[in-house]
Design a protein around this motif. Structure first.
Motif, PDB file in Angstrom:
ATOM      1  N   GLY A  31      22.341   3.932   4.858  1.00 18.86           N
ATOM      2  CA  GLY A  31      22.096   4.783   3.708  1.00 18.86           C
ATOM      3  C   GLY A  31      20.636   4.998   3.380  1.00 18.86           C
ATOM      4  O   GLY A  31      20.299   5.496   2.307  1.00 18.86           O
ATOM      5  N   LYS A  32      19.750   4.632   4.315  1.00 13.73           N
ATOM      6  CA  LYS A  32      18.321   4.837   4.080  1.00 13.73           C
ATOM      7  C   LYS A  32      17.958   6.287   4.400  1.00 13.73           C
ATOM      8  O   LYS A  32      18.424   6.850   5.390  1.00 13.73           O
ATOM      9  N   SER A  33      17.102   6.852   3.589  1.00 17.37           N
ATOM     10  CA  SER A  33      16.787   8.272   3.773  1.00 17.37           C
ATOM     11  C   SER A  33      15.303   8.585   3.785  1.00 17.37           C
ATOM     12  O   SER A  33      14.921   9.732   4.025  1.00 17.37           O
ATOM     13  N   LYS A  34      14.446   7.597   3.535  1.00 12.88           N
ATOM     14  CA  LYS A  34      13.021   7.923   3.456  1.00 12.88           C
ATOM     15  C   LYS A  34      12.148   6.758   3.918  1.00 12.88           C
ATOM     16  O   LYS A  34      12.582   5.600   3.967  1.00 12.88           O
ATOM     17  N   ILE A  35      10.914   7.108   4.264  1.00 12.00           N
ATOM     18  CA  ILE A  35       9.862   6.146   4.576  1.00 12.00           C
ATOM     19  C   ILE A  35       8.708   6.422   3.624  1.00 12.00           C
ATOM     20  O   ILE A  35       8.384   7.582   3.341  1.00 12.00           O
ATOM     21  N   VAL A  36       8.096   5.371   3.110  1.00 18.22           N
ATOM     22  CA  VAL A  36       6.976   5.504   2.179  1.00 18.22           C
ATOM     23  C   VAL A  36       5.711   5.030   2.873  1.00 18.22           C
ATOM     24  O   VAL A  36       5.694   3.970   3.507  1.00 18.22           O
ATOM     25  N   PHE A  37       4.653   5.828   2.759  1.00 11.86           N
ATOM     26  CA  PHE A  37       3.366   5.518   3.373  1.00 11.86           C
ATOM     27  C   PHE A  37       2.314   5.340   2.283  1.00 11.86           C
ATOM     28  O   PHE A  37       2.130   6.216   1.432  1.00 11.86           O
ATOM     29  N   ILE A  38       1.648   4.190   2.306  1.00  7.08           N
ATOM     30  CA  ILE A  38       0.580   3.866   1.356  1.00  7.08           C
ATOM     31  C   ILE A  38      -0.659   3.521   2.167  1.00  7.08           C
ATOM     32  O   ILE A  38      -0.558   2.937   3.243  1.00  7.08           O
ATOM     33  N   SER A  39      -1.822   3.849   1.687  1.00  5.09           N
ATOM     34  CA  SER A  39      -3.036   3.414   2.387  1.00  5.09           C
ATOM     35  C   SER A  39      -4.193   3.279   1.414  1.00  5.09           C
ATOM     36  O   SER A  39      -4.113   3.695   0.254  1.00  5.09           O
ATOM     37  N   ASP A  40      -5.264   2.701   1.910  1.00  3.09           N
ATOM     38  CA  ASP A  40      -6.560   2.704   1.239  1.00  3.09           C
ATOM     39  C   ASP A  40      -6.490   2.152  -0.179  1.00  3.09           C
ATOM     40  O   ASP A  40      -7.011   2.742  -1.125  1.00  3.09           O
ATOM     41  N   THR A  41      -5.857   0.974  -0.313  1.00  3.43           N
ATOM     42  CA  THR A  41      -5.909   0.268  -1.586  1.00  3.43           C
ATOM     43  C   THR A  41      -7.210  -0.529  -1.713  1.00  3.43           C
ATOM     44  O   THR A  41      -7.676  -0.778  -2.821  1.00  3.43           O
ATOM     45  N   HIS A  42      -7.780  -0.952  -0.579  1.00  6.14           N
ATOM     46  CA  HIS A  42      -9.103  -1.596  -0.544  1.00  6.14           C
ATOM     47  C   HIS A  42      -9.214  -2.785  -1.489  1.00  6.14           C
ATOM     48  O   HIS A  42     -10.243  -2.969  -2.161  1.00  6.14           O
TER      49      HIS A  42
END
Length: 528
Positions: A31-42
């Motif tokens: 039932g998974k439908s998405k991927i989340v991308f995070i970057s540059d929290t530094h």
């Protein structure tokens, strides 16, 4: 990023085509439908020269993570695209902190029970880090210090380009720094793998440590957070073999840091700006050779310099990576410039943006990240916005797009798809020739039955346009001579050699076997 075949890339990252397909099927079944991308929290240790300051940025990052946790049942994976923590932005007279020291300075985010531990629990460990330049050198042992209550930690991806299994190979992602000359890992100097940009960051930190007043941090100054710690767009007009040396000269003059000021590297060694300038003096030549030499190597090196100087042309590398790996969407970070789509591209590209911009730059700039469907469709930018004393997460209200080629240049590329999904046999490459232009992504040697191959020919500097000929042999021994092109001037676009459809930028697919005569770039899809 150097040219690499899809199967080579998958092998380097420990994945397989079958594994990606199985991963996608499993994610959908769950039932998974998405991927989340995070970057540059530094995230740093909150010393004054670090961009991330917990007192300013923690609330924004917490709201982002809470948003993901709230929809954890739909999320197949969270991918942190580098510069998660920061080992660079510290004055040269101190050794940069370790991951353990950074975690200890930020318990609400990185400590036991902190936000990232909560994220690991909510996603049952489905959190992956692809290292960037500012967290270059981070190890799995470091990440194992950040565990949830069940002992799960963030997984460190083993390759600079990562294909999430849940996407079935449709999405490729990375930090993006490997395509930039100042920031890509450099394994050919005594400072390996540190790149030249590390010295820029340390020089800027030296300058800031002397300018900041008591109790002040760089997070309160406008315009902080350039990927190199300083805006070097002034160098964009001098992109040539002297670019690297000019960069060191520019930074020394702009910051005033003495050439012989001691710089303590993350591993404890001591060097200086002068030694860095000497060590990286051959970088341009080495990069050109790595990119294949000749005109192709020079052009790709110039694009990598532009990507470093002002963020342009990272979109070009994003499309190249997608075509090399068979993906439809590339997601990068690094530039701190959010991107919502690729303009007139063969594939799509989004950039996650930045998550610790200066407080002085808010609300004009916003912390951003990317959510995407598993097939790379419906990818969109999201933002975190302060509303009174709380923070909301919502779709980004701007739609910044990036072209492949930037004005005043025009793109006369020909993008070719060879669709063998209905074919009776494998197609084996016999020959390939770029009659005009250069193969940015050449045709693959075998297009298996039931699969698709893609290639990209781009025009050389000037007004020549593109034209190419590719010959494939089928299982019965028949040779198929595929011709295609996107000329300049009054000459018409063309395609022949197999049933096809065609379009040019901004237009829809035309009638079968009728090329889109006008417009550029030119898209051709041959079908077997």
């Amino acid at each position: 990023m150097a040219l690499i075949g899809r199967r080579q890339l998958l092998a380097a990252g420990g994945a397989t085509l079958a594994g990606l397909s199985a991963g996608a099927s499993a994610a959908r079944a769950a039932g998974k439908s998405k991927i989340v991308f995070i970057s540059d929290t530094h995230i740093g240790d909150n010393t004054p020269t670090t961009w991330y300051q917990a007192k300013h940025h923690q609330a924004y990052l917490s709201a982002l993570i809470d948003h993901v946790i709230a929809q954890a049942s739909q999320v197949a994976e969270v991918v942190i695209l580098g510069d998660f923590v920061d080992f660079w932005v510290y004055p040269p007279d101190r050794r940069p902190p370790s991951f353990a020291q950074i975690a200890a300075a930020n318990p609400a985010m990185l400590g036991p029970g902190g936000k990232f531990a909560q994220l690991l629990t909510a996603l049952e460990g489905r959190v992956t880090l692809v290292a960037g330049n500012h967290d270059m050198g981070i190890t799995q042992a470091d990440l194992n210090l950040l565990r949830d209550s069940r002992g799960r930690s963030i997984r460190l991806a083993s390759d600079g380009a990562y294909l999430p299994a849940a996407a079935g190979g449709r999405i490729v992602c990375g930090h993006g720094h490997e395509s930039t000359i100042f920031n890509a890992p450099d394994h050919d100097t005594g400072f390996a793998p540190l790149p030249a940009a590390h010295f820029i960051c340390r020089a800027v930190a030296w300058m800031m440590s002397r300018r900041l007043g008591p109790g002040r941090t760089v997070a309160e100054l406008p315009g902080q957070g350039a990927p190199n710690s300083m805006d070097i767009s002034a160098l964009a007009g001098a992109v040539d073999a002297n670019f690297v040396t000019a960069g060191f000269n520019y930074i020394q003059k702009a910051t005033g840091m003495p050439w012989d000021e001691p710089i303590i590297l993350p591993d404890g060694r001591i060097t200086s700006l002068a030694q860095g300038k000497a060590m990286y003096a051959t970088l341009w030549a080495r990069w050109t050779a790595k990119m294949g030499g000749g005109l192709m190597g020079q052009l790709e090196t110039a694009k990598s310099a532009y990507a470093d100087a002002d963020g342009t042309y990272l979109s070009w590398f994003a499309q190249k990576l997608a075509l090399e790996t068979g993906a439809d969407l590339t997601v990068f970070g690094h530039t701190h410039r959010p991107v919502a789509a690729l303009k007139e591209g063969f594939t799509n590209y989004l950039n996650t943006g930045f998550n610790c911009m200066s407080i002085a730059d808010l609300p004009a700039k916003r912390p951003t990240f990317v959510e995407s469907g598993l097939d790379g469709q419906d990818a969109r930018l999201m933002q975190v916005r302060a509303v009174g004393s709380s923070h909301v997460v919502e779709p980004y209200d701007l739609h910044p797009v990036e072209p492949i080629v930037y004005p005043p240049n025009l793109d006369y590329s020909t993008y070719v798809t060879i669709d063998n999904r209905a074919g009776a046999s494998d197609l084996t490459l016999v020959s390939a020739r770029a009659d005009q232009g250069l193969f940015i992504v050449p045709p693959i040697s075998v297009i298996g039955r039931g699969t698709v191959g893609r290639l990209w020919v781009q025009d050389r500097p000037g007004v020549s346009g593109t034209a190419g000929t590719v010959v494939y042999r089928d299982g019965a021994g028949r040779e198929h001579i595929l011709r295609f092109g996107c000329p300049t001037g009054v000459a018409a676009n063309f395609a022949s050699g197999a049933p096809f459809r065609s379009r040019s930028a901004g237009g829809g697919w035309g009638a079968p076997n009728q090329p889109a005569r006008l417009g550029h770039p030119h898209f051709v899809e041959f079908r077997f």
